[in-house]
Design a protein around this motif. Sequence first.
Motif, short mmCIF file in Angstrom:
data_model
loop_
_atom_site.label_atom_id
_atom_site.label_comp_id
_atom_site.label_asym_id
_atom_site.label_seq_id
_atom_site.Cartn_x
_atom_site.Cartn_y
_atom_site.Cartn_z
N LEU A 1 0.83 -1.21 0.00
CA LEU A 1 0.00 0.00 0.00
C LEU A 1 0.86 1.25 0.00
N ALA A 2 1.96 1.23 0.76
CA ALA A 2 2.86 2.38 0.78
C ALA A 2 3.53 2.59 -0.56
N TRP A 3 3.87 1.49 -1.25
CA TRP A 3 4.48 1.61 -2.57
C TRP A 3 3.50 2.25 -3.55
N LEU A 4 2.24 1.86 -3.48
CA LEU A 4 1.24 2.43 -4.38
C LEU A 4 1.01 3.91 -4.09
N VAL A 5 0.85 4.25 -2.83
CA VAL A 5 0.48 5.61 -2.44
C VAL A 5 1.67 6.55 -2.52
N GLU A 6 2.78 6.16 -1.90
CA GLU A 6 3.91 7.08 -1.75
C GLU A 6 4.82 7.10 -2.97
N ASP A 7 5.03 5.94 -3.59
CA ASP A 7 5.95 5.89 -4.73
C ASP A 7 5.26 6.15 -6.06
N LYS A 8 4.01 5.69 -6.21
CA LYS A 8 3.34 5.78 -7.50
C LYS A 8 2.17 6.74 -7.53
N GLY A 9 1.71 7.19 -6.38
CA GLY A 9 0.58 8.11 -6.35
C GLY A 9 -0.71 7.49 -6.84
N ILE A 10 -0.93 6.22 -6.56
CA ILE A 10 -2.12 5.49 -7.01
C ILE A 10 -3.03 5.24 -5.81
N GLU A 11 -4.31 5.52 -5.97
CA GLU A 11 -5.27 5.27 -4.89
C GLU A 11 -5.49 3.76 -4.75
N PRO A 12 -5.28 3.21 -3.56
CA PRO A 12 -5.50 1.76 -3.39
C PRO A 12 -6.93 1.45 -3.01
N HIS A 13 -7.69 0.93 -3.95
CA HIS A 13 -9.04 0.44 -3.64
C HIS A 13 -8.90 -1.04 -3.28
N ILE A 14 -8.26 -1.25 -2.14
CA ILE A 14 -7.84 -2.58 -1.72
C ILE A 14 -8.16 -2.76 -0.24
N ILE B 1 -10.75 5.12 1.94
CA ILE B 1 -11.33 4.86 0.62
C ILE B 1 -12.38 3.76 0.70
N SER B 2 -12.14 2.77 1.57
CA SER B 2 -13.08 1.65 1.67
C SER B 2 -14.45 2.07 2.20
N LYS B 3 -14.56 3.28 2.76
CA LYS B 3 -15.83 3.78 3.28
C LYS B 3 -16.57 4.65 2.26
N SER B 4 -15.99 4.83 1.08
CA SER B 4 -16.57 5.72 0.08
C SER B 4 -17.46 4.95 -0.89
N ASP B 5 -18.30 5.70 -1.63
CA ASP B 5 -19.14 5.08 -2.65
C ASP B 5 -18.32 4.57 -3.83
N ALA B 6 -17.19 5.26 -4.13
CA ALA B 6 -16.34 4.82 -5.24
C ALA B 6 -15.78 3.43 -4.98
N TYR B 7 -15.56 3.11 -3.71
CA TYR B 7 -15.02 1.79 -3.36
C TYR B 7 -16.05 0.70 -3.67
N LEU B 8 -17.33 0.98 -3.46
CA LEU B 8 -18.36 0.00 -3.78
C LEU B 8 -18.40 -0.27 -5.28
N VAL B 9 -18.19 0.77 -6.08
CA VAL B 9 -18.11 0.58 -7.53
C VAL B 9 -16.90 -0.27 -7.89
N SER B 10 -15.78 0.00 -7.22
CA SER B 10 -14.56 -0.75 -7.49
C SER B 10 -14.71 -2.22 -7.16
N ARG B 11 -15.46 -2.52 -6.09
CA ARG B 11 -15.69 -3.92 -5.73
C ARG B 11 -16.41 -4.66 -6.85
N ARG B 12 -17.35 -3.99 -7.48
CA ARG B 12 -18.06 -4.63 -8.59
C ARG B 12 -17.16 -4.73 -9.83
N GLN B 13 -16.33 -3.72 -10.06
CA GLN B 13 -15.46 -3.73 -11.23
C GLN B 13 -14.39 -4.80 -11.12
N ARG B 14 -14.02 -5.18 -9.91
CA ARG B 14 -12.96 -6.18 -9.75
C ARG B 14 -13.37 -7.53 -10.31
N LYS B 15 -14.67 -7.76 -10.45
CA LYS B 15 -15.14 -9.02 -11.00
C LYS B 15 -14.74 -9.19 -12.46
N LYS B 16 -14.37 -8.08 -13.12
CA LYS B 16 -13.99 -8.19 -14.53
C LYS B 16 -12.75 -9.04 -14.71
#
Length: 457
Positions: free
Chosen positions: A279-292, A389-404
Motif C-alpha cells: 500500500l505504501a508503494w502504491l500511495v507514496e511511490d506511484k501516487g495510485i489510490e489503493p481500492h484494496i 477509501i473503503s468507506k466511500s461510494d467509489a469503493y463500492l463501484v470498485s468492488r463490482r469492477q474487480r469481477k472483470k
Amino acid sequence: MMGERTVMQEALFYSFRIEDHVPQDHLLRSVDRFVDLTGIREHLKPFYSSTGRPSVDPELMIRMLLIGYCMGIRSERRLCEEVHLNLAYRWFCRLDLEGSVPDHSTFSKNRHGRFRDSDLLRKLFEMTVERCMREGLVGAEGFAVDASLIRADVHRQRSVPGEEGLPPEVAGRAVAEYLEVLDDAAFGAATPVEPKRVSLTDPAARWTAATRDAAFYSYSTNYLIDLDHAVIVDVEATTSVRQAEVLAQRRMIERTQERFGLWPEKLVADTAYGSAPNLAWLVEDKGIEPHIPVFDKSARSDGTLARSDFTYDAEDDSYLCPGGKRLRPSNRNFKAPRPLANADGFIRYRASQKDCQACNLKQLCAPRTATRKIVRSVHEGARDLARDISKSDAYLVSRRQRKKVEMLFAHLKRILKLDRLRLRGPNGAKDEFHLAAAAQNLRKLAKMRPMPGLATA
C-alpha cells in the motif's frame, strides 16, 4: 424410385476461392482485422542465418498459434490437423488449398530457440495492447490486478518432499529452467518457506492447497487489466505464492508505465495485495489510490478491546486508550538510541505498567499480560488512506469492477481451455500466458469492434 449412389469424379479444373467459403460472421474474420504482423520479420531477422535452406514462415506459425489459443485448441498436433482441414483456418493463415502446413515439431524447435531468444511472444502480446489503445478501449483511469492458479503439466505422485530437494540424477529442460530462477523473486526467492513437495518433472511448479480440491502443482498467471473494457494491459507468470503475486503487480505497473505511458489513478485488488509495504508503494511511490482491503489481523475474537478502540495522536506519536492513558513507543530513556521499528517495519506502543495496574479496564484490555501493547506499521498512513477509501461510494463501484478480472480468468479456463498448462518450466508458462492474453485481447477487439454491416447481439 430409389436413387443410385453417385461416384465422385475429379474435375480437371475448379473455380474455387477460400474467401467465398468463410462466413462473414466467423470469429477469425473479426480477429484478422486487428492482427498486424508486418514487424515480425524485422524483429526476428537477427535470429536467422543469411544462408542455408529457407525456414518455415514465422508469420504462418504465429497465425497458427493465435488460432490455437483463440479457438481453444490445446494440442499443436491437432492444430496442424485442423489448419489442414478447416478452410477458415487456412484463410486466416494465408494458405491456399495446396499450401502445406508445417509439422508440429517446428513449433517446439522455434519456441525453444528464436521465439524465446527474441522475446517474440511478449512483443506479440504488447502489439495487441497497442491496438486496443488505438481503438479507444483503454482509459487508464483505473486498473485491476489479480492472479489465478493454472495447473502444471506434472503427475502428483512423481515428486519428493521439499526438505529433501532434487536428487542429483534429475535432469531436463524444466530442471535447468528451475535452477535459473532460484534467485528470482517471482519464483525461487519469493519466500523462504520450503514447499511441502517438489515435482521431479517440473520443479518450478508450486505445490499448493489453495483450493477446495486436492493439492496440486501450479503456476500463477497475473493479469493487470484496464477497468473500462477489461483489456489486459500486462501479464506475468510467477510461482503460486502471495509474495510473488504482489511482486508481479509492481512489475506490471512499472512496465505498463514505461512501455505504454499508462498511469492509473486507482488500483483495484483483493486483500492479498493489502499489505502495508505494498500500500505504501502504491500511495507514496506511484501516487495510485489503493481500492484494496487492508490486510489487518488486529481484530480480536475474545471480547477484549481491539486496536480500533484506541485513538492515535499524530502530534504526540502515541495512542490514547479508552481509560485516558497514553501508549508510547518507549517509556524508558536509553543511553544508546534504539530503532523504534523492528525488521518487519512495525512499531510497538506500550502502556506503562503503573497505568495498567490501576486501570478499571485491565481485565477487558489486557487480561493475560502486565501491560497493553499496540502494533503500528511505519506505513500506517497508506493503510489509513486505504481504510478511508473503503468507506466511500467509489469503493463500492470498485468492488463490482474487480469481477472483470475474475471473469477473464473464467474465460481463460472455460473457453480457451487453459485450465492446465501444456508446456513445462517457467518459460513454458510465460509462453502460454502471453499467447492466451493476446488471444483474449484479440477476441475483445472482435467483440467491441464488430464487422461493419453485421448485426450485433
